[in-house]
Design a protein around this motif. Structure first.
Motif, mmCIF file in Angstrom:
data_model
loop_
_atom_site.group_PDB
_atom_site.id
_atom_site.type_symbol
_atom_site.label_atom_id
_atom_site.label_comp_id
_atom_site.label_asym_id
_atom_site.label_seq_id
_atom_site.Cartn_x
_atom_site.Cartn_y
_atom_site.Cartn_z
ATOM 1 N N ASP A 212 32.936 10.708 12.264
ATOM 2 C CA ASP A 212 32.962 10.400 10.836
ATOM 3 C C ASP A 212 33.795 11.426 10.081
ATOM 4 O OD1 ASP A 212 30.276 8.416 9.838
ATOM 5 O OD2 ASP A 212 30.767 8.799 11.925
ATOM 6 N N PHE A 213 34.500 10.930 9.057
ATOM 7 C CA PHE A 213 35.438 11.760 8.315
ATOM 8 C C PHE A 213 35.365 11.424 6.827
ATOM 9 C CE2 PHE A 213 37.011 10.702 12.495
ATOM 10 C CZ PHE A 213 37.372 11.932 13.040
ATOM 11 N N ASP A 214 35.424 12.459 6.006
ATOM 12 C CA ASP A 214 35.639 12.270 4.571
ATOM 13 C C ASP A 214 37.133 12.420 4.332
ATOM 14 O OD1 ASP A 214 32.905 12.063 4.243
ATOM 15 O OD2 ASP A 214 32.645 14.163 3.710
ATOM 16 N N VAL A 215 37.733 11.438 3.664
ATOM 17 C CA VAL A 215 39.192 11.420 3.545
ATOM 18 C C VAL A 215 39.631 11.362 2.082
ATOM 19 C CG1 VAL A 215 39.446 10.329 5.802
ATOM 20 C CG2 VAL A 215 39.312 8.893 3.756
ATOM 21 N N PHE A 216 40.879 11.735 1.866
ATOM 22 C CA PHE A 216 41.433 11.819 0.518
ATOM 23 C C PHE A 216 42.919 11.508 0.579
ATOM 24 C CE2 PHE A 216 39.969 12.999 -3.617
ATOM 25 C CZ PHE A 216 41.065 13.434 -4.328
ATOM 26 N N ASP A 217 43.478 11.171 -0.543
ATOM 27 C CA ASP A 217 44.905 10.874 -0.642
ATOM 28 C C ASP A 217 45.668 12.187 -0.856
ATOM 29 O OD1 ASP A 217 47.469 10.088 -1.329
ATOM 30 O OD2 ASP A 217 46.810 8.401 -2.551
ATOM 31 N N ALA A 218 46.513 12.549 0.112
ATOM 32 C CA ALA A 218 47.237 13.816 0.025
ATOM 33 C C ALA A 218 48.150 13.872 -1.187
ATOM 34 C CB ALA A 218 48.052 14.040 1.290
ATOM 35 N N SER A 219 48.671 12.739 -1.636
ATOM 36 C CA SER A 219 49.560 12.751 -2.789
ATOM 37 C C SER A 219 48.822 13.208 -4.045
ATOM 38 C CB SER A 219 50.183 11.370 -3.017
ATOM 39 O OG SER A 219 49.186 10.390 -3.250
ATOM 40 N N ALA A 220 47.520 12.903 -4.130
ATOM 41 C CA ALA A 220 46.729 13.376 -5.270
ATOM 42 C C ALA A 220 46.549 14.887 -5.204
ATOM 43 C CB ALA A 220 45.370 12.684 -5.293
ATOM 44 N N ILE A 221 46.350 15.400 -3.978
ATOM 45 C CA ILE A 221 46.233 16.848 -3.812
ATOM 46 C C ILE A 221 47.544 17.516 -4.198
ATOM 47 C CG2 ILE A 221 45.850 18.696 -2.127
ATOM 48 C CD1 ILE A 221 44.112 16.736 -0.542
ATOM 49 N N ASP A 222 48.675 16.911 -3.755
ATOM 50 C CA ASP A 222 49.986 17.477 -4.068
ATOM 51 C C ASP A 222 50.241 17.518 -5.571
ATOM 52 O OD1 ASP A 222 50.400 17.719 -1.380
ATOM 53 O OD2 ASP A 222 51.592 15.884 -1.184
ATOM 54 N N MET A 223 49.602 16.581 -6.298
ATOM 55 C CA MET A 223 49.755 16.545 -7.753
ATOM 56 C C MET A 223 48.840 17.542 -8.452
ATOM 57 S SD MET A 223 52.097 14.344 -8.615
ATOM 58 C CE MET A 223 51.700 13.848 -10.297
ATOM 59 N N GLY A 224 48.063 18.275 -7.681
ATOM 60 C CA GLY A 224 47.226 19.310 -8.252
ATOM 61 C C GLY A 224 45.798 18.912 -8.520
ATOM 62 N N HIS A 225 45.395 17.708 -8.089
ATOM 63 C CA HIS A 225 44.011 17.283 -8.307
ATOM 64 C C HIS A 225 43.082 18.032 -7.362
ATOM 65 C CE1 HIS A 225 40.712 14.561 -9.393
ATOM 66 N NE2 HIS A 225 40.401 14.594 -8.110
ATOM 67 N N GLU A 226 42.002 18.551 -7.866
ATOM 68 C CA GLU A 226 41.013 19.243 -7.042
ATOM 69 C C GLU A 226 40.027 18.218 -6.473
ATOM 70 O OE1 GLU A 226 37.607 22.764 -7.338
ATOM 71 O OE2 GLU A 226 39.077 22.492 -8.950
ATOM 72 N N VAL A 227 39.927 18.169 -5.167
ATOM 73 C CA VAL A 227 39.096 17.172 -4.502
ATOM 74 C C VAL A 227 37.629 17.395 -4.832
ATOM 75 C CG1 VAL A 227 38.391 16.223 -2.282
ATOM 76 C CG2 VAL A 227 40.731 17.030 -2.606
ATOM 77 N N GLU A 228 36.957 16.344 -5.290
ATOM 78 C CA GLU A 228 35.532 16.414 -5.592
ATOM 79 C C GLU A 228 34.732 15.418 -4.767
ATOM 80 O OE1 GLU A 228 35.188 15.785 -9.762
ATOM 81 O OE2 GLU A 228 36.009 17.749 -10.311
ATOM 82 N N LEU A 229 35.380 14.361 -4.276
ATOM 83 C CA LEU A 229 34.727 13.265 -3.567
ATOM 84 C C LEU A 229 33.670 12.607 -4.457
ATOM 85 C CD1 LEU A 229 34.379 14.633 0.098
ATOM 86 C CD2 LEU A 229 36.176 13.184 -0.889
ATOM 87 N N THR A 230 34.149 11.874 -5.423
ATOM 88 C CA THR A 230 33.290 11.106 -6.310
ATOM 89 C C THR A 230 33.767 9.657 -6.318
ATOM 90 O OG1 THR A 230 34.668 11.490 -8.272
ATOM 91 C CG2 THR A 230 32.929 13.111 -7.800
ATOM 92 N N GLU A 231 32.885 8.763 -6.702
ATOM 93 C CA GLU A 231 33.272 7.349 -6.786
ATOM 94 C C GLU A 231 34.400 7.144 -7.786
ATOM 95 O OE1 GLU A 231 30.359 4.078 -6.558
ATOM 96 O OE2 GLU A 231 28.841 5.667 -6.670
#
Length: 232
Positions: free
Chosen positions: A118-137
């Protein structure tokens, strides 16, 4: 496939450790040895489609999950509730605190992250734009930084035998659109889940709220471990 100790996070012999200088797109994570190929294919497909998937969280041991739990139980931590509101953990009594933590955090030994499937995943382009990952709906909703990834996952993960165990709120763990699971192995782990070994491990641990957890452990496992959204 996995031993009882591996299923509850007490043994890591089933894992592969992927270094961030590997060919897997610079990512660093741990996974079940049979999951490496499908997760690599999923990552590469996302890159080719221009929606680069990044793994935020993968394997967690029993002790790691215990540290997460105890931090939320004993310290002043903001807890996300399933209705979108938040609460300071220390504003709740012990039973309320246990209930609130369980919305998004598993009991140590009862996390699917112990399996390496199992993995929690995120869009790398959002990270590159400076968004801090929170993992929210909200991050995965329309107009959120991971909206495109959310749609992409819906269309593609089943091709690689992944699914979302918490795609909807069905009364157990709250909706987690970022959480994907490799169905062939995760399903077997769930079928073989060692409730009595979990009971022993928790009894021997220093988990916060033990007096509220242990009398209801069977019910909690049924509600928060067995109660998942089935693969399509």
């Amino acid at each position: 496939m996995m031993t009882a100790e591996q299923i509850i996070g007490l043994n890591q012999d089933h894992l592969l450790h992927i270094a961030d200088n590997s060919e897997l797109l610079g990512q660093k994570f741990q996974c079940h040895h049979e999951v490496l190929v499908p997760i690599a294919k999923l990552i590469r497909r996302s890159e080719l489609d221009g929606i680069p998937l990044r793994i935020v969280s993968s394997y967690r041991s029993f002790e790691h999950q215990l540290s997460i739990w105890n931090k939320k139980y004993y310290q002043e931590v903001t807890l996300n509730l399933r209705d979108g509101s938040t609460v300071n953990s220390q504003d709740l009594d012990g039973q309320e605190r246990v209930n609130a933590i369980l919305h998004y955090s598993a009991l140590p030994g009862a996390s699917r992250h112990h399996w390496g499937t199992d993995f929690d995943v995120f869009d790398a382009s959002a990270i590159d734009m400076g968004h801090e990952v929170e993992l929210t709906e909200q991050e995965f909703a329309k107009q959120g930084p991971c909206a495109s990834l959310s749609d992409w996952l819906e269309d593609h993960i089943s091709q690689y035998q992944f699914f979302k165990p918490y795609a909807q709120d069905i009364g157990g763990v709250a909706c987690e659109p970022w959480h994907i699971s490799y169905q062939p192995i995760a399903e077997k782990a769930l079928q073989e889940f060692p409730l009595e070994l979990l009971r022993q491990a928790l009894e021997q641990s220093d988990i916060g709220g033990k007096q509220f957890i242990m009398p209801k452990l069977d019910v909690l496992v049924h509600k928060y471990v067995m109660n998942i959204c089935k693969p399509a």
